[in-house]
Design a protein around this motif. Structure first.
Motif, PDB file in Angstrom:
ATOM      1  N   ILE A  13       0.633  -1.281  -0.125  1.00  0.00           N
ATOM      2  CA  ILE A  13      -0.046   0.243   0.036  1.00  0.00           C
ATOM      3  C   ILE A  13       0.739   1.356   0.230  1.00  0.00           C
ATOM      4  O   ILE A  13       1.533   1.618   0.914  1.00  0.00           O
ATOM      5  CB  ILE A  13      -0.906  -0.006   1.172  1.00  0.00           C
ATOM      6  N   GLY A  43      -6.336  -0.170  -0.246  1.00  0.00           N
ATOM      7  CA  GLY A  43      -5.568  -1.475   0.631  1.00  0.00           C
ATOM      8  C   GLY A  43      -6.366  -2.169   1.579  1.00  0.00           C
ATOM      9  O   GLY A  43      -6.305  -3.586   1.627  1.00  0.00           O
ATOM     10  N   VAL A  55       1.321  -7.195   4.740  1.00  0.00           N
ATOM     11  CA  VAL A  55       1.171  -6.070   4.209  1.00  0.00           C
ATOM     12  C   VAL A  55       2.405  -5.060   4.597  1.00  0.00           C
ATOM     13  O   VAL A  55       2.900  -4.959   5.638  1.00  0.00           O
ATOM     14  CB  VAL A  55      -0.051  -5.252   4.903  1.00  0.00           C
TER      15      VAL A  55
END
Length: 131
Positions: A13, A43, A55
Motif C-alpha cells: 500500500i 488497501g 502488508v
C-alpha cells in the motif's frame, strides 16, 4: 527458480509509483505474489478479500493514511493476524515506537533497499508461522 512459496501474497500500500514498483519487483523476484494499492481505502479493500500473508504499508497516503489503516487492521479480528511492515521516510525513533506499539511487525525507512526488503519480509513471515 523461486526461493519462496508463490502462495505467499504481499500487499503493498504505497501511493508513489516508483517506490511501489521497486518493492513489487524485488518481492516478485524473491518468489512472492504481489498486490498493489495506491491508497488506504483500496488497501483495506484488498486485505479484506483474503489471502494476504503480509502488508507493506506507507504511512503517508491519500484518503485514509497509513496510521488509520494500521489501526483498522489491528482492530479487525479478520485482519489483525496479518503482519504489517510500515515503511516511511521518517526515521524518527518516536514514530517508529508508535508504529510498533500500534501493532506493526517492523518499521523500514525509505529509501527502501532491496536488501532490507529481502531480510525483513521472510523474517516476519517465519515469526508468523511460529505463532
Amino acid at each position: 527458480m523461486l526461493k519462496r512459496s508463490s502462495k505467499t501474497t504481499v500487499l503493498i500500500i504505497e501511493d508513489e509509483d516508483d517506490i511501489r514498483t521497486f518493492a513489487s519487483r524485488v518481492l516478485e523476484l524473491e518468489g512472492y505474489r504481489v498486490l498493489q494499492a495506491v491508497d488506504g481505502d483500496e488497501g483495506l479493500r484488498l486485505a479484506r478479500q483474503g489471502g494476504i500473508g503480509l502488508v507493506l504499508l506507507d504511512l503517508r497516503l491519500p484518503k485514509r493514511d497509513g496510521w488509520a489503516v494500521l489501526r483498522q487492521m489491528k482492530g479487525d479480528p479478520e485482519l489483525s493476524s496479518i503482519p504489517v511492515v510500515v515503511f516511511t521516510a521518517s526515521a524518527g525513533a518516536l514514530q517508529r515506537s508508535w508504529a510498533l506499539a500500534a501493532g506493526a511487525a517492523d518499521y523500514l525507512v525509505k529509501p527502501l533497499s532491496a536488501a532490507s526488503l529481502k531480510k525483513s519480509i521472510p523474517h516476519i513471515l517465519r515469526q508468523k508461522r511460529r505463532h
